[in-house]
Design a protein around this motif. Structure first.
Motif, PDB file in Angstrom:
ATOM      1  N   ALA A  42     117.934  92.634  63.823  1.00 30.02           N
ATOM      2  CA  ALA A  42     118.681  92.858  62.582  1.00 30.02           C
ATOM      3  C   ALA A  42     118.442  91.704  61.616  1.00 30.02           C
ATOM      4  O   ALA A  42     118.285  90.557  62.040  1.00 30.02           O
ATOM      5  N   PRO A  43     118.411  91.978  60.311  1.00 30.72           N
ATOM      6  CA  PRO A  43     118.224  90.902  59.324  1.00 30.72           C
ATOM      7  C   PRO A  43     119.309  89.837  59.451  1.00 30.72           C
ATOM      8  O   PRO A  43     120.487  90.153  59.625  1.00 30.72           O
ATOM      9  N   ALA A  44     118.898  88.571  59.360  1.00 32.35           N
ATOM     10  CA  ALA A  44     119.850  87.464  59.501  1.00 32.35           C
ATOM     11  C   ALA A  44     120.954  87.544  58.453  1.00 32.35           C
ATOM     12  O   ALA A  44     122.117  87.213  58.724  1.00 32.35           O
ATOM     13  N   ALA A  45     120.599  87.988  57.239  1.00 30.76           N
ATOM     14  CA  ALA A  45     121.603  88.088  56.173  1.00 30.76           C
ATOM     15  C   ALA A  45     122.704  89.078  56.540  1.00 30.76           C
ATOM     16  O   ALA A  45     123.864  88.899  56.165  1.00 30.76           O
ATOM     17  N   TRP A  46     122.338  90.121  57.289  1.00 28.59           N
ATOM     18  CA  TRP A  46     123.341  91.080  57.752  1.00 28.59           C
ATOM     19  C   TRP A  46     124.226  90.466  58.822  1.00 28.59           C
ATOM     20  O   TRP A  46     125.443  90.614  58.794  1.00 28.59           O
ATOM     21  N   LEU A  47     123.583  89.810  59.797  1.00 31.83           N
ATOM     22  CA  LEU A  47     124.333  89.280  60.935  1.00 31.83           C
ATOM     23  C   LEU A  47     125.388  88.278  60.492  1.00 31.83           C
ATOM     24  O   LEU A  47     126.442  88.158  61.124  1.00 31.83           O
ATOM     25  N   ASN A  48     125.120  87.576  59.412  1.00 36.01           N
ATOM     26  CA  ASN A  48     126.079  86.584  58.923  1.00 36.01           C
ATOM     27  C   ASN A  48     127.326  87.218  58.318  1.00 36.01           C
ATOM     28  O   ASN A  48     128.302  86.519  58.043  1.00 36.01           O
ATOM     29  N   LEU A  49     127.283  88.532  58.119  1.00 40.66           N
ATOM     30  CA  LEU A  49     128.419  89.218  57.499  1.00 40.66           C
ATOM     31  C   LEU A  49     129.438  89.726  58.506  1.00 40.66           C
ATOM     32  O   LEU A  49     130.500  90.225  58.104  1.00 40.66           O
ATOM     33  N   ASN A  50     129.122  89.636  59.814  1.00 38.09           N
ATOM     34  CA  ASN A  50     129.996  90.306  60.788  1.00 38.09           C
ATOM     35  C   ASN A  50     131.420  89.741  60.771  1.00 38.09           C
ATOM     36  O   ASN A  50     132.388  90.482  60.831  1.00 38.09           O
ATOM     37  N   GLY A  51     131.561  88.425  60.662  1.00 35.58           N
ATOM     38  CA  GLY A  51     132.900  87.845  60.625  1.00 35.58           C
ATOM     39  C   GLY A  51     133.674  88.256  59.390  1.00 35.58           C
ATOM     40  O   GLY A  51     134.870  88.581  59.466  1.00 35.58           O
ATOM     41  N   LEU A  52     132.996  88.252  58.251  1.00 35.78           N
ATOM     42  CA  LEU A  52     133.639  88.636  56.999  1.00 35.78           C
ATOM     43  C   LEU A  52     134.132  90.074  57.048  1.00 35.78           C
ATOM     44  O   LEU A  52     135.250  90.387  56.613  1.00 35.78           O
ATOM     45  N   LEU A  53     133.294  90.964  57.593  1.00 34.14           N
ATOM     46  CA  LEU A  53     133.675  92.371  57.677  1.00 34.14           C
ATOM     47  C   LEU A  53     134.842  92.584  58.637  1.00 34.14           C
ATOM     48  O   LEU A  53     135.776  93.347  58.336  1.00 34.14           O
ATOM     49  N   LEU A  54     134.808  91.915  59.788  1.00 34.81           N
ATOM     50  CA  LEU A  54     135.886  92.076  60.759  1.00 34.81           C
ATOM     51  C   LEU A  54     137.204  91.535  60.220  1.00 34.81           C
ATOM     52  O   LEU A  54     138.239  92.208  60.286  1.00 34.81           O
ATOM     53  N   VAL A  55     137.167  90.333  59.659  1.00 37.78           N
ATOM     54  CA  VAL A  55     138.391  89.731  59.142  1.00 37.78           C
ATOM     55  C   VAL A  55     138.868  90.465  57.881  1.00 37.78           C
ATOM     56  O   VAL A  55     140.068  90.736  57.723  1.00 37.78           O
ATOM     57  N   GLY A  56     137.918  90.800  56.997  1.00 36.84           N
ATOM     58  CA  GLY A  56     138.289  91.510  55.778  1.00 36.84           C
ATOM     59  C   GLY A  56     138.880  92.874  56.059  1.00 36.84           C
ATOM     60  O   GLY A  56     139.889  93.274  55.450  1.00 36.84           O
ATOM     61  N   GLY A  57     138.267  93.617  56.991  1.00 36.19           N
ATOM     62  CA  GLY A  57     138.804  94.929  57.341  1.00 36.19           C
ATOM     63  C   GLY A  57     140.189  94.837  57.951  1.00 36.19           C
ATOM     64  O   GLY A  57     141.094  95.625  57.611  1.00 36.19           O
ATOM     65  N   ALA A  58     140.386  93.852  58.842  1.00 35.31           N
ATOM     66  CA  ALA A  58     141.708  93.657  59.442  1.00 35.31           C
ATOM     67  C   ALA A  58     142.737  93.285  58.382  1.00 35.31           C
ATOM     68  O   ALA A  58     143.891  93.745  58.424  1.00 35.31           O
ATOM     69  N   ALA A  59     142.317  92.469  57.403  1.00 38.62           N
ATOM     70  CA  ALA A  59     143.239  92.072  56.335  1.00 38.62           C
ATOM     71  C   ALA A  59     143.669  93.274  55.500  1.00 38.62           C
ATOM     72  O   ALA A  59     144.844  93.381  55.107  1.00 38.62           O
ATOM     73  N   VAL A  60     142.730  94.179  55.219  1.00 41.23           N
ATOM     74  CA  VAL A  60     143.072  95.384  54.454  1.00 41.23           C
ATOM     75  C   VAL A  60     144.095  96.223  55.218  1.00 41.23           C
ATOM     76  O   VAL A  60     145.078  96.722  54.636  1.00 41.23           O
ATOM     77  N   LEU A  61     143.892  96.383  56.515  1.00 42.95           N
ATOM     78  CA  LEU A  61     144.836  97.170  57.325  1.00 42.95           C
ATOM     79  C   LEU A  61     146.206  96.500  57.365  1.00 42.95           C
ATOM     80  O   LEU A  61     147.244  97.173  57.229  1.00 42.95           O
ATOM     81  N   LEU A  62     146.228  95.174  57.548  1.00 38.95           N
ATOM     82  CA  LEU A  62     147.505  94.463  57.597  1.00 38.95           C
ATOM     83  C   LEU A  62     148.215  94.512  56.239  1.00 38.95           C
ATOM     84  O   LEU A  62     149.442  94.674  56.174  1.00 38.95           O
ATOM     85  N   LEU A  63     147.450  94.385  55.168  1.00 37.99           N
ATOM     86  CA  LEU A  63     148.046  94.455  53.831  1.00 37.99           C
ATOM     87  C   LEU A  63     148.633  95.835  53.573  1.00 37.99           C
ATOM     88  O   LEU A  63     149.742  95.959  53.022  1.00 37.99           O
ATOM     89  N   THR A  64     147.904  96.876  53.974  1.00 40.61           N
ATOM     90  CA  THR A  64     148.404  98.239  53.797  1.00 40.61           C
ATOM     91  C   THR A  64     149.686  98.449  54.596  1.00 40.61           C
ATOM     92  O   THR A  64     150.650  99.051  54.106  1.00 40.61           O
ATOM     93  N   ALA A  65     149.711  97.937  55.830  1.00 37.57           N
ATOM     94  CA  ALA A  65     150.919  98.037  56.648  1.00 37.57           C
ATOM     95  C   ALA A  65     152.072  97.273  56.012  1.00 37.57           C
ATOM     96  O   ALA A  65     153.222  97.743  56.012  1.00 37.57           O
ATOM     97  N   GLY A  66     151.779  96.093  55.457  1.00 35.89           N
ATOM     98  CA  GLY A  66     152.829  95.310  54.807  1.00 35.89           C
ATOM     99  C   GLY A  66     153.405  96.002  53.591  1.00 35.89           C
ATOM    100  O   GLY A  66     154.631  96.002  53.381  1.00 35.89           O
ATOM    101  N   VAL A  67     152.542  96.600  52.775  1.00 38.25           N
ATOM    102  CA  VAL A  67     153.010  97.340  51.593  1.00 38.25           C
ATOM    103  C   VAL A  67     153.871  98.529  52.021  1.00 38.25           C
ATOM    104  O   VAL A  67     154.930  98.798  51.433  1.00 38.25           O
TER     105      VAL A  67
END
Length: 425
Positions: free
Chosen positions: A19-44
């Motif tokens: 896999a392209p290195a530029a993609w692999l560097n995004l895995n943490g951002l996607l996991l944390v960002g996606g979890a944040a969206v779910l938590l924010l939606t639950a909070g609202v």
């Protein structure tokens, strides 16, 4: 359908196989960002629940929709891997590692379902009426089903389903990676022997999971075809994701020669077959219930007909679903010329992923209480979209995490050469 070509595979294809290195560097951002969206939606949802106690009910249905969608893609990938080893197929060898990586995200699906399992075990009845003692006390049908439909037993079964899938994915991925390292055929023979019993366990767990998580939203209703209905959607969704992932990789020079047009054409044909299979199961389930007209069986469709006009005896939303999920793609890529066109199939794959989500929305959302507009598409709003975007971001992050330090195809599988050189007829 296909035969091996006489030409040899190139010894060292001019392509990347990781896999392209530029993609692999995004895995943490996607996991944390996606979890944040779910938590924010639950909070609202929690904040607004003080004014409208139905908001949390809507959130849990939206969250179940998102979790079921992500799980369907993981399980579709796991089935692809099992079927590959069960049949000894060669055409899909070059695609198997991508399927294994998607199957490995079943751990993420387990994590996404954990809040549902815990809340049901704790006695919440925002999702399932059968978990409300006051409703059960005055409902003879729910009382008779209480030994099965209760929070504790629901939690135990759900954990068992994910245990089966996670262990299966771990074994099949681990043996496949081991074969990469050693080049021996022993791991492949082991997986071939395990594929039969594991497929049976997979099928049983998938059927009961569909019954527990989605069919029990309407606890009076039952259909023995419901698990197969969910499975058909799972596999169509996964094949769509497989095409999108492969084309995205090839657009960046990854697997540009190892995965051929013939490989992708076979994926498109399999997707086409399962579109027809989904239509057959969906229509068979409906027509049998419509013809018998037994009240406890028609309840599920009657709920989806509230506030909706009918057309040919079916709710408008169901007619739209049939048109979107069956008739349009049936006609749209019937031609082999379309199925061999990468750009066209990329569009169709994206389209079918969206329609698969709408299919799950048709299953899950109309069971909610407290909303005057109970039509399927009228119940899709910002909360449902936010939940699925957050869950899909986490799925993509988990896929990239699974691709780290790993070849994107089984480089030492003896069937790889045939997969790269065969041609459709």
């Amino acid at each position: 359908m296909a035969s091996a070509a006489t030409t040899a595979a190139p010894a060292a294809p001019a392509e990347d196989r990781r896999a392209p290195a530029a993609w692999l560097n995004l895995n943490g951002l996607l996991l944390v960002g996606g979890a944040a969206v779910l938590l924010l939606t639950a909070g609202v949802a929690r904040a607004f629940s003080a004014e409208d106690n139905h908001v949390m009910t809507r959130f849990w249905h939206a969250y179940l929709l998102a979790a079921s969608f992500v799980a369907s893609l993981s399980l579709g990938g796991l089935f692809f891997v099992l079927a590959h080893h069960l049949t000894g197929g060669r055409w899909g060898t070059s695609l198997r590692r991508i399927a294994e990586i998607v199957a490995g995200t079943v751990y993420l699906s387990a994590a996404l379902f954990l809040p549902i399992i815990v809340s049901v075990y704790a006695g919440s009845h925002d999702l399932y009426h059968w978990n409300d003692p006051t409703i059960v006390a005055r409902d003879a049908v729910l009382q008779s089903k209480a030994p099965y439909l209760n929070g504790g037993w629901f939690a135990v079964r759900s954990i068992a389903y994910f245990a089966i899938w996670c262990v299966t994915a771990s074994v099949f991925i681990g043996k496949s990676v081991q074969q990469d390292q050693t080049g021996e055929v022993g791991p492949l023979r082991t997986l071939s022997r395990l594929s039969g019993p594991c497929t049976v366990l997979f099928a049983v767990a998938l059927n009961f999971a569909a019954f527990d998580w989605m069919m029990s939203l309407a606890p009076h209703w039952f259909s023995t075809m419901f698990g197969v209905y969910y499975f058909a959607g799972c596999f169509v969704g996964f094949l769509s994701l497989l095409i999108l992932l492969t084309l995205s990789l090839q657009g960046r020079g990854v697997l540009s020669q190892s995965v051929t047009t013939d490989n992708l054409h076979d994926v498109a044909k399999l997707m086409y077959a399962f579109i027809v299979f989904w239509g057959y199961i969906a229509f068979s389930q409906f027509i049998l219930i419509w013809y018998a007209n037994v009240p406890e069986e028609t309840e599920w469709y009657a709920t989806r007909q509230l506030d909706e006009p009918t057309w040919l005896g079916m709710p408008v939303s169901m007619n739209i679903l049939f048109i979107l999920h069956l008739f349009i793609p049936f006609l749209g890529f019937m031609s082999s010329a379309v199925r061999r066109n990468k750009a066209a199939m990329g569009c169709w794959a994206g389209y079918l992923l969206v329609v698969h989500w709408l299919d799950l929305a048709f299953i899950i959302l109309p069971g909610m209480d407290g909303y005057t507009d109970r039509t399927t598409f009228g119940l899709i709003g910002p909360m449902e979209i936010a939940c699925v975007l957050g869950a899909v971001a986490m799925l993509l992050g988990a896929i990239l995490l699974g691709a780290q330090d790993r070849w994107l195809l089984p480089v030492r599988d003896p069937r790889l050469k045939q997969s790269m050189t065969y041609h459709n007829h």
